[in-house]
Structures are given as structure tokens and as C-alpha cells.
Design an enzyme around this catalytic site. Structure first.
Site, mmCIF file in Angstrom:
data_model
loop_
_atom_site.group_PDB
_atom_site.id
_atom_site.type_symbol
_atom_site.label_atom_id
_atom_site.label_comp_id
_atom_site.label_asym_id
_atom_site.label_seq_id
_atom_site.Cartn_x
_atom_site.Cartn_y
_atom_site.Cartn_z
ATOM 1 C CE LYS A 79 -1.105 10.667 6.971
ATOM 2 N NZ LYS A 79 -1.110 9.850 8.177
ATOM 3 N N GLY B 170 -13.227 -2.442 9.049
ATOM 4 C CA GLY B 170 -11.940 -2.471 8.344
ATOM 5 C C GLY B 170 -10.984 -3.459 8.974
ATOM 6 C CB VAL C 160 -4.737 -0.649 12.152
ATOM 7 C CG1 VAL C 160 -5.180 -0.273 13.564
ATOM 8 C CG2 VAL C 160 -3.491 0.148 11.759
HETATM 9 P P1 NAD Z 1 -5.144 -0.848 5.395
HETATM 10 O O1 NAD Z 1 -5.223 -0.306 4.012
HETATM 11 O O2 NAD Z 1 -4.202 -1.949 5.701
HETATM 12 O O3 NAD Z 1 -6.593 -1.347 5.857
HETATM 13 C C1 NAD Z 1 -7.783 -0.690 5.572
HETATM 14 C C2 NAD Z 1 -8.870 -1.786 5.525
HETATM 15 O O4 NAD Z 1 -10.136 -1.132 5.436
HETATM 16 C C3 NAD Z 1 -8.746 -2.711 4.321
HETATM 17 O O5 NAD Z 1 -8.903 -4.060 4.726
HETATM 18 C C4 NAD Z 1 -9.897 -2.279 3.429
HETATM 19 O O6 NAD Z 1 -10.400 -3.330 2.624
HETATM 20 C C5 NAD Z 1 -10.904 -1.817 4.467
HETATM 21 N N1 NAD Z 1 -11.936 -0.910 3.978
HETATM 22 C C6 NAD Z 1 -11.827 0.093 3.090
HETATM 23 N N2 NAD Z 1 -13.004 0.714 2.938
HETATM 24 C C7 NAD Z 1 -13.865 0.088 3.777
HETATM 25 C C8 NAD Z 1 -15.245 0.279 4.112
HETATM 26 N N3 NAD Z 1 -15.974 1.225 3.528
HETATM 27 N N4 NAD Z 1 -15.800 -0.523 5.036
HETATM 28 C C9 NAD Z 1 -15.081 -1.497 5.634
HETATM 29 N N5 NAD Z 1 -13.771 -1.724 5.363
HETATM 30 C C10 NAD Z 1 -13.190 -0.944 4.444
HETATM 31 O O7 NAD Z 1 -4.901 0.414 6.336
HETATM 32 P P2 NAD Z 1 -4.334 0.440 7.823
HETATM 33 O O8 NAD Z 1 -2.871 0.664 7.781
HETATM 34 O O9 NAD Z 1 -4.888 -0.709 8.575
HETATM 35 O O10 NAD Z 1 -4.986 1.795 8.348
HETATM 36 C C11 NAD Z 1 -6.345 1.847 8.702
HETATM 37 C C12 NAD Z 1 -6.665 3.241 9.232
HETATM 38 O O11 NAD Z 1 -5.832 3.531 10.345
HETATM 39 C C13 NAD Z 1 -6.427 4.373 8.224
HETATM 40 O O12 NAD Z 1 -7.392 5.371 8.414
HETATM 41 C C14 NAD Z 1 -5.050 4.907 8.617
HETATM 42 O O13 NAD Z 1 -4.871 6.256 8.257
HETATM 43 C C15 NAD Z 1 -5.124 4.733 10.116
HETATM 44 N N6 NAD Z 1 -3.813 4.658 10.735
HETATM 45 C C16 NAD Z 1 -2.971 3.656 10.403
HETATM 46 C C17 NAD Z 1 -1.733 3.590 10.998
HETATM 47 C C18 NAD Z 1 -0.776 2.466 10.695
HETATM 48 O O14 NAD Z 1 0.248 2.347 11.397
HETATM 49 N N7 NAD Z 1 -1.061 1.622 9.719
HETATM 50 C C19 NAD Z 1 -1.348 4.555 11.944
HETATM 51 C C20 NAD Z 1 -2.256 5.564 12.277
HETATM 52 C C21 NAD Z 1 -3.489 5.606 11.658
#
Ligand code: NAD
Length: 357
Positions: free
Chosen positions: A89, A190, A194
Site C-alpha cells: 500500500k 460513512g 462504498v
Molecule cells: P470515501 O472517501 O469515498 O468515503 C468515506 C466516507 O466516510 C465519506 O463520506 C466521509 O465523509 C465519511 N467519513 C469520514 N469520517 C467519518 C466519520 N468519523 N464518521 C462517519 N463518516 C465519516 O471512501 P471509500 O472509497 O468509500 O472507502 C471507504 C472505506 O472503505 C475506506 O476505509 C477504504 O479504505 C475502504 N475500501 C475502499 C475500497 C474502494 O474500492 N473504494 C476498497 C477497499 C476498501
């Protein structure tokens, strides 16, 4: 050895009590302002594949620690998903200063290129397909880029959400004996790429949603669109619900959350949901089934890998992502057979698979 301790969780060479990381690279580029960490946990199965996070950290140690934990998680994820890749990563430290974003990601691309293929990158929190296009200008060791002419590729988030949905459904069946989500209450933390997509699927499946996000616009929309109950960010881990789906950043399952939460199942998209395996043990002792993040959120990396290999095709990728469901059932069987908590059982299972393939 004490002098090598750099963070609460790890040393310069890796996480406490775990096999060391194979390689950890710290890089800067004065012209663009790049400050980046690339952590390669294991290349036993193949080159280390894992996304690049662009985030403003409270300290360099926090960023370092994040890179160590995320890269280890990628090694477990890729192994359990039967992908011919190891785990790594990258983390780019986001500066409060305004930087030329394209120049920054080009510099990151040159860093990736300098590693000669032991690490392959893609999107993660804070990075976009446009960023990966900038990276692609400098290296071919990158994925997650929309392609022309119906060639498979692009933002992996919808595939991640699909895999989390499939994994959550399997976890509910394994733990609660329910084969549908109709009437099942799910607390989603969140509503990003995702979390939002997951909510769409859960709503369609008849689940009752409780949601939180730091962005009030997103929660208002979720209330309207999914008839979701909105709670404050500090409250979501304390609500009563059948399922908790952490989909923000990691670390939601703290010691006190593990000891006090009123969920029956935890299954979500966020990486590193548990502060440590000890929290997984507490959940297990309390009869709460935890579907490990690195098992259920593998849809995105499956998508990126098939894109990278040039072998991706929508239906085939979705079918591969759907295998997350049977894996959750297999994990539940392992837990039953050994009495070991799901998080530890999944780590042991991943380590069995972290060999040349
Ligand atoms: P993103 O940045 O699109 O969404 C994150 C969301 O969480 C945002 O809406 C943000 O406002 C919200 N947030 C942040 N802090 C918060 C809190 N304290 N309480 C509530 N909401 C909060 O990210 P994503 O791509 O949706 O990824 C989300 C998680 O999934 C991450 O941990 C990421 O590592 C993991 N993940 C994502 C993918 C992918 O394909 N996008 C793949 C594997 C893992």
C-alpha cells in the site's frame, strides 16, 4: 531494539509481533512537494498490489503506521481472494498547502516506476481515477483507470460495495440464520463511494438503515432516499442494530466499542476496522460475528487486478466478487471448528495462502 520503536503499533521494520515488512520506502520530491510511503508487506504470492491513500495525517508516525497496517491487510486480502499478488500500500501525506495535484501524482508515478514492479498501485481514500491517469503517465504499474472502447476498468468502488453486500448477507445468514435482509437493521458508518452504494443495495433488499457521516448533505440525502435514521457520528457505534457496517476510515471497533456495542454482526467496507485482534476476541466472546474487512471488501482489488491483467469482463468480475459469500461461510465453519475468533481465524487462513502460487 527499543530505539527502533517508531509508533504505538510498530517498529521501523513492521508491526509488533508480526513478520517484518519486506520493504518500506520513504520518498520525497522537492519539486512537487511529494512525501510518500510505500509499504510492501509480502510478495510471496506475486508483486504487491494495493491502493494509494492521499490523506492529511496528524503526524508522520500516524501515516507510517497506516501504511504498515494497510499493506499487511492487502496481503491478507489478496491471499484470501486467491489473487496471484502480494500485499502493499502507498500513503501520500496530504499537505495543507495547495499543491499541483497532477505534478504530485506524476512524482508518485515515478516513485512507483522506480520500484520496478514489486508494487502496483490504484485508488484508495482520497485518490481518484484522474490521479491514477497522472500516475499512468509515468508507470505501467497502476490500475483503476477508466478505459475506452468497452475495455474493462475504472473506479473499483462499486465492485467493493457489491462484495461487502454479498459478505454481509452471508455473515447474517451464518450468524443469525436469516437468508434475506428484509427487516434487518443495519447501521452504516460513512456514506462515501462504498457506503452509499452499499446503502442502495441494502435498501433494495429491505434492510432498515441507520446512517452517519461527517457530511450532513449525504445523511440528509440518505434520509430522503432510503428512509434512513440519521445519527451523529459519535453515536453510530452505540445504536442498537442487527448489523454494523463500518464504511468510513479504520479504527471504529475500539476497546470500548467492542465491549459495549449492541450489534450481532459487523461487516463493512472500511479497512482496519479493529484497533487490534484483541477487539475481535472481545466481539467473539460476546457472540458478535465479525466478518473481517480484508475478507469482505476484496471486490475492488479483484476488479483492479483483472483490469491490470487485461482479463476483466463485467460479469466475470462480478462472479468472482460473489465468491466472497462462500468464503464467509467457510470462515464461519473454521470458527466453529476451532473456537478461534473470526479475525484471528481469517489471519491464519490468509497466512496459509501467503505462499507462492
Ligand atoms: P470515501 O472517501 O469515498 O468515503 C468515506 C466516507 O466516510 C465519506 O463520506 C466521509 O465523509 C465519511 N467519513 C469520514 N469520517 C467519518 C466519520 N468519523 N464518521 C462517519 N463518516 C465519516 O471512501 P471509500 O472509497 O468509500 O472507502 C471507504 C472505506 O472503505 C475506506 O476505509 C477504504 O479504505 C475502504 N475500501 C475502499 C475500497 C474502494 O474500492 N473504494 C476498497 C477497499 C476498501
Amino acid at each position: 531494539m527499543d530505539r527502533l520503536t517508531t509508533t504505538a503499533a510498530g517498529t521501523l521494520f513492521g508491526l509488533h509481533g508480526e513478520p517484518a515488512h519486506e520493504r518500506i520506502v520513504l520518498a520525497t520530491d522537492a519539486a512537487s512537494g511529494l512525501q510518500a510511503i510505500v509499504a510492501v508487506y509480502s510478495t510471496a504470492r506475486g508483486p504487491a498490489f494495493g491502493g494509494c491513500r492521499y490523506w492529511q495525517y496528524a503526524s508522520d508516525h500516524e501515516a507510517y503506521n497506516d501504511a504498515l497496517r494497510l499493506s499487511q491487510g492487502m496481503a491478507f486480502k489478496n491471499a484470501l481472494a486467491d489473487l496471484p499478488f502480494g500485499g502493499g500500500k502507498a500513503v501520500i501525506l496530504r499537505s495543507p498547502a495547495a499543491l499541483d495535484r497532477a505534478a504530485l501524482f506524476k512524482a508518485f508515478g515515478r516513485l512507483v516506476q522506480s520500484l520496478e514492479g514489486i508494487y502496483i498501485t490504484a485508488e484508495d481514500v482520497g485518490t481518484t481515477a484522474d490521479d491514477m491517469r497522472a500516475v499512468q503517465g509515468e508507470t505501467r504499474y497502476v490500475s483503476g483507470i477508466p478505459r475506452a472502447n468497452d475495455v474493462y476498468g475504472g473506479n473499483p468502488s462499486p465492485r467493493t460495495a457489491y462484495g461487502v453486500f454479498v459478505g454481509l448477507l452471508a455473515a447474517v445468514e451464518a450468524a443469525l440464520g436469516r437468508t434475506t435482509l428484509d427487516g434487518v437493521s443495519v447501521a452504516v458508518q460513512g456514506l462515501g463511494s462504498v457506503g452509499w452504494d452499499l446503502c442502495e443495495r441494502l435498501h433494495q433488499a429491505g434492510a432498515q438503515l441507520i446512517v452517519s457521516d461527517i457530511d450532513a448533505g449525504k445523511t440528509a440525502l440518505a434520509q430522503q432516499r432510503f428512509n434512513a435514521r440519521v445519527v451523529a457520528t459519535a453515536e453510530i457505534t452505540g445504536v442498537e442494530a442487527d448489523v454494523f457496517a463500518p464504511c468510513a476510515l479504520g479504527g471504529s471497533i475500539t476497546e470500548s466499542v467492542a465491549a459495549q456495542c449492541r450489534f450481532k454482526v459487523v461487516a463493512g467496507g472500511a479497512n482496519n476496522q479493529l484497533i487490534s485482534l484483541a477487539e475481535g476476541d472481545v466481539l467473539h466472546r460476546r457472540g458478535i460475528f465479525y466478518a473481517p474487512d480484508f475478507l469482505v471488501n476484496a471486490g475492488g482489488i479483484i476488479s483492479c487486478v483483472r483490469e491490470y491483467e487485461g482479463s476483466g469482463e463485467e460479469q466475470a468480475v462480478l462472479a468472482e466478487v460473489a465468491k466472497i459469500g462462500p468464503r464467509v461461510f467457510e470462515l464461519a465453519e473454521r470458527v466453529k471448528a476451532t473456537g478461534v475468533a473470526p479475525a484471528r481465524a481469517a489471519v491464519a487462513w490468509a497466512r496459509e495462502k501467503m505462499v507462492a502460487c
